[in-house]
Scaffold this motif. Sequence first.
Motif, PDB file in Angstrom:
ATOM      1  N   ALA A 392       0.856  -1.064   0.169  1.00 51.17           N
ATOM      2  CA  ALA A 392       0.099  -0.129  -0.074  1.00 51.17           C
ATOM      3  C   ALA A 392       0.836   1.109   0.126  1.00 51.17           C
ATOM      4  N   LEU A 393       1.694   1.269   0.631  1.00 52.83           N
ATOM      5  CA  LEU A 393       2.756   2.439   0.958  1.00 52.83           C
ATOM      6  C   LEU A 393       3.477   2.714  -0.531  1.00 52.83           C
ATOM      7  N   GLY A 429      -6.871   1.123   0.491  1.00 55.53           N
ATOM      8  CA  GLY A 429      -7.441   1.187   1.800  1.00 55.53           C
ATOM      9  C   GLY A 429      -7.300   2.695   2.421  1.00 55.53           C
ATOM     10  N   PHE A 430      -6.807   3.537   1.535  1.00 58.86           N
ATOM     11  CA  PHE A 430      -6.529   4.859   1.865  1.00 58.86           C
ATOM     12  C   PHE A 430      -7.887   5.651   1.825  1.00 58.86           C
ATOM     13  N   VAL A 431      -8.616   5.324   2.529  1.00 62.73           N
ATOM     14  CA  VAL A 431     -10.043   6.033   2.181  1.00 62.73           C
ATOM     15  C   VAL A 431      -9.965   7.450   2.386  1.00 62.73           C
ATOM     16  N   ARG A 432      -9.281   7.835   3.264  1.00 63.98           N
ATOM     17  CA  ARG A 432      -9.311   9.400   3.445  1.00 63.98           C
ATOM     18  C   ARG A 432      -8.720  10.185   2.223  1.00 63.98           C
ATOM     19  N   LYS A 433      -7.370   9.538   2.010  1.00 67.68           N
ATOM     20  CA  LYS A 433      -6.898  10.110   0.456  1.00 67.68           C
ATOM     21  C   LYS A 433      -7.726  10.156  -0.489  1.00 67.68           C
TER      22      LYS A 433
ATOM     23  N   SER B  34      -5.054  13.044   5.728  1.00 65.88           N
ATOM     24  CA  SER B  34      -4.533  12.026   4.606  1.00 65.88           C
ATOM     25  C   SER B  34      -3.675  11.369   5.041  1.00 65.88           C
ATOM     26  N   LEU B  36      -3.285  10.136   7.950  1.00 69.58           N
ATOM     27  CA  LEU B  36      -3.838   9.261   8.854  1.00 69.58           C
ATOM     28  C   LEU B  36      -3.772   7.843   8.007  1.00 69.58           C
ATOM     29  N   ASP B  37      -4.015   7.838   6.762  1.00 69.33           N
ATOM     30  CA  ASP B  37      -4.242   6.550   6.013  1.00 69.33           C
ATOM     31  C   ASP B  37      -2.670   6.039   6.014  1.00 69.33           C
ATOM     32  N   VAL B  38      -1.602   6.730   5.782  1.00 72.84           N
ATOM     33  CA  VAL B  38      -0.309   6.086   5.696  1.00 72.84           C
ATOM     34  C   VAL B  38      -0.236   5.586   7.324  1.00 72.84           C
ATOM     35  N   GLU B  40      -2.037   4.398   9.242  1.00 73.02           N
ATOM     36  CA  GLU B  40      -2.883   3.282   9.564  1.00 73.02           C
ATOM     37  C   GLU B  40      -2.160   2.213   8.869  1.00 73.02           C
ATOM     38  N   GLU B  41      -1.651   2.361   7.775  1.00 75.05           N
ATOM     39  CA  GLU B  41      -0.894   1.223   6.725  1.00 75.05           C
ATOM     40  C   GLU B  41       0.299   1.179   7.645  1.00 75.05           C
ATOM     41  N   LYS B  42       0.944   1.705   8.189  1.00 74.63           N
ATOM     42  CA  LYS B  42       2.114   1.600   8.764  1.00 74.63           C
ATOM     43  C   LYS B  42       1.904   0.575  10.120  1.00 74.63           C
ATOM     44  N   TYR B  62       4.630  11.164   4.443  1.00 72.84           N
ATOM     45  CA  TYR B  62       4.664  11.504   3.255  1.00 72.84           C
ATOM     46  C   TYR B  62       5.026  13.134   2.982  1.00 72.84           C
TER      47      TYR B  62
END
Lengths: 1190, 139
Positions: A392-393, A429-433, B34, B36-38, B40-42, B62
Amino acid sequence: MRSSVSYILSSSTSEPNMSHPDYEQYSHDHAALLVLVRHIGNQLKPKIFMKFYDRISKINSVKITDSTGIVRNILIRYVKEHPVENNDWGDFQTHRRLLGLVSLGKYDSQQELNEICRVHESFKVKYNSTLFDSRCILFGPTKESESPADDSPSSGSSGDSENNTDYVIEKFTTPSNFKTRALFYDVSSPCVDLESQLNEFINSLFWVLESKRLERSREKLERVSLLLAPFEKKDFVGLDMESRNNKKRCTGRMTKHLGDLCLQAGLLCESLAYYSQAAEILKSVNDWLWLGAAYEGLSAASALVLYPEMQRNISLHRNASLQEGSPRKSSQTPPATGIVIKKVVANALAPEEMSRRYREAIIHYSKYQNAGIVETEASFKAARIAVEQNHALQAASFLQNVVYINLTLSEQEKIQRFETLADLYTQIGFVRKAAFCLRLAATRYVSPQNPAPNWARCYGLMLQSLSGHHLTLDPVEMREADQGWPALQIQLIQELVVAARRTGHSALATRHMTFLLQTMWQHLSSTEQKELAMQLQSLSAQCEGSPVPLVLDSGLVMPPANLTDIPVCASFALKDLQPHLRPRRIECVKQETGPFLFTPIHFGGGSLDRRSKKANAKMDFLWVKNEVCEVQLKLTNPLPFELKVSNMRLLTAGVVFESVPETIVLPPDIPTSLTLSGWARENGELELSGYSTHALGVKSNCRLRHMRSPATFPPHYKVEVVPSLPLLEVSTSLPRSATFSNFHDDSTVTSASTALYHGESTQCTVTLKNVGQVPIEFFEVEMNSVLDPALQEQIFSWDKEEVENLLPIAPGHEGSLVLRLHSSANFLAPNVAVSPTIPQDVSSGLFSSMSASIPGGSLPSRINSSFRSSNSGQSSLAGGLAALFHQHPGTSVVEGQLKLRYSGADGIAADYCRSCSVFFMLEMLPSLHVTNWDVLPAEVNSQFYLVLDIANLTNQEMELQYTPSKTMLIEGQESCRVPIPVDRCPLSKLCDLYHELDDNTKNDVDINKICSGHITQLVDLRWHLLGTGSRGVAPLNGITLTSRMLDIVRMSPLDWEVSLNGDMVRTQEEVSCEAGDCLELKMSIVNSLEKTLRQLTLSVQFYQDYENGSLNYRMDTRLAVAGSTKKILSVLEPHSKANHECNVIFFTPGQYKMDIQCCAPDSQSVARVNPLLSTGHTWRFTPTILIQVN
Amino acid sequence: MAVCVGIIGKDNSPKFFTCLNPAEELNFQYKVLSALDVVEEKLNCGSKGATDLRELYLGMLYTLETHKIYGYVTNTKIKFIIVVDSTNMALRDNEIRSMFRKIHSEYADIVCNPFYIPGEPICSKSFTGSIKNIMTGTV
């Protein structure tokens, strides 16, 4: 990632540029043959075109066996649009070339057919440079007879048509200007051979490609011309093309080109080899752009090796309803082979390597401004691979790069870019983005730069971005969740409102604004609150908000939004009916037992639990059908301006309820009470779940469970509605009392007061009018007071039969009830002889429980206050008032409550009645008072005198009638003594007691009671106040008698016979004799009891009475007795007789008295118990015998 | 010197947000959201391994054209986000780390405050003051 040299290296933008990015590309598309599917003419409906397009798109992978017998997997990509400029990049990346064309058209006439062919040819010309082959699918006019089983055709016209199998091969040879193979089909027919036709078409494409590839691969690498990207043409002008460096460049580029072709031709291994070879060559000559392309090709080929399923999964997803003939099945097998290949294939990149190569490629692209679109596309492709790899990243970083690429794009393309970004962000899964991108896309639709603003699309995208901001459209859910970033949410909803309004959906705009106010209220500043409320008002002026779900064209359902907190409801209280209107159970078995119902044990958990449970509980009162029921609300207007709330009604469930709409204008921030009312039209359970409002132009259903108030409400209140009951209006003939009630039973509807002297009586007529709708068929009267029931009955009484005869009382009719009031009082002063040991019920105990009897009145108030706490305890006061016992009675007030219980019609059946009460206040004034009393033996043995000191406590002259014939006048505040002859208490009343005489020490008390009762019965004191004309009686209830008195009051149990000198002694008879005479005294006693008397002492005593109060018993010098003066009778059987004789001689003349008495021994035991009491039973022969000695 | 600091709760709702230029707050909110997505992923990646020994500092989440965003997550999943101007080259990773550590200790202090209900937005003035000081590096 993006290099800063991009601007340095790139030339001006006037160069031919690939200006149409294709965001949907996958890396796999590098290997695909690009086929354009065109819709030609207006005859073919878009829907049918889409149907066929989908069908064609399923053929995205074809297995073709090549000349060497190897099966090649050829991928095909279908597009609906292809800008011809993109073909220019065909040398750079061959998959950008349009290789095939399939056009679809429908005709009804030859003319239309010609037109379709013409358009098709024009497309061929347009893409002439790259096009390998084309097909034209033609739908002729429908022939109904041809396919009767088919669905009705869309075009109704009939005419000649070609059969679907009937196609003409006109390729290469046909002299006509239409040189394309045309496929004729019927729109409604299954077109069975379409797939095979297309397969054949793809085959032809492949073979052309294969031949080109072979042709290219046979070229000598040293001789090849330089392949150029469109914008590079100018860069190489004037450069030495023969330089070694350039040669290498040419070679590298060609190698890369070969790789492309191999990849498209399905030769993965070859392509990988070419790509890696090309990358090495190009790297050495610093040809960044092509090096990037080589890396990208390498990664794409590797991805194809590693993830052959990647794109297909998506396409599978896109066409959920696949049919037979689709290549899906055939493509199911490759995974296994794919893994094998992965191991075998040389030069294939490892997954991590792939991303790295893509990254490098992007960096290289970024050095050229004109390669922006290639870079963008590469970023998307790389991101898709990263998605496939579940990184994802990494995907995010590729996507992030897209944003930085500076492209001159049309607004539509920019929007597409954001939409694609959003889609990919959602995938990782980056819903916010994703939400952020969607919102940007939405704003782009309506940005000032956009020549054709599309508010509807903007609105649609805004809606999609809600979820990413933790926003749901349902205000209820929203408030429960209460998360997300309020500031952003507020902005988003506001934008949504604007979009909805501009789109023309005023209803939606109102809905969203309502939603905003409802859910975000607490996050808004007060000015924002005010502004938004004003906005809502103006929005709702266009379209009123109402609490119904709205369905959008897209099928999305917009849940209703209710303004539950404008105004804020601080309390929602169901009002019980007025006490006298409340329905009550007829069968009320359990009376309250007192105020002390307390348990320290809390059942069912802590006190908090209990409270909340209580809040949920059903209301403990009842409402009546067809009668006004009320709910009291306390509302606060949170807005800084006046708020008009109209059409407020109760929201109910259960039985039918008719609510009265209310309108209220709420000033800012002042809690205002409002009563909502209505009628239940049925009996049963009514559920109140809130109320509806119309505020700020929005109709809302404010349900209690959705409210966010300081007070927490249960989800609903339940109340039982009982059938209709009659209603009584009660009035009395007496004036109403000034003060109202120490009883705090507030069902009192009226009151009556009067003043009576002690012993006086009066009547009160209670008029009952039925003002209800149903007749009264059940009626019950009861009196309540703090008095002792017996006393209460004396004071208040009524005829029970009269009550029964009242029924039924029809609606509108009247009945009346006569209540007799009697001022009952204790006329006796506490006697000295009364001791604490005598229980109060014997003495004037009846009166001890009267409410008050002290003049002076500081005490009554205290007592009254104690009544309040014990209104239901009818006898609890007795002890408390004991202290008053010794007081003289004065003015007192008796309060009583006439309780009426009535019901009728269905109410009785349901076992409900109403209860109302009339409050009676009876002031009791003292009339007369017996301050002292005594008994004296009367002249006859059968009677005695009751001597009473009677005080007239009034200020008027009183006429007292104390015997039927005798009256006496007593001045006000005067006192006088009256003797009342009373018959002695006969033994018949007492005989029962003597049976237990031996062992029961209590019998004195009982005797006392009987005797006092006897006196009360016989003595009839009547008084008449001459001033006011009041008349009354003064019963001597509770008169107490000492033991001595008792012996006088009651008949002796012994019958005496006394004779002197043989003559029977009679009462009132004087015996005379001479001094010195011997008097023979004979006496006999007969036990007239039914019981043996034991140990009786019979004694004779002489004495002289000086008539001045002193008695002289020292008779030794004056007389002599022969024989004993005492005789002990051990046993006296019932009805047996005992005799005694003695003689007496008087020495001196004078008046002597002889006292003969008989003592019972049990007196000793009584004395032992209580020495204060008399010395036991002494029965005398009365009156004493008077002997005159001359 | 940081331009913006955000503290985000377990449920990803903001508990505290401040930036040097209040006019830009909304923009920063979008950026931090935005990020926060990262985060969460981490965190998701981390959870596969040993969660207990996770490094609290997440590093740079980022970069944007103008800003860099750094993240830090406590063991109770409270997220601290620092936004730094990209042009500011003076700030090194170590300094960002120490900023986070200071914010963490400030946060621990505010949670210890009996008048603060954990989970509620923080509106203490002194807390805002100390965070501003940390941001401007005057501590």
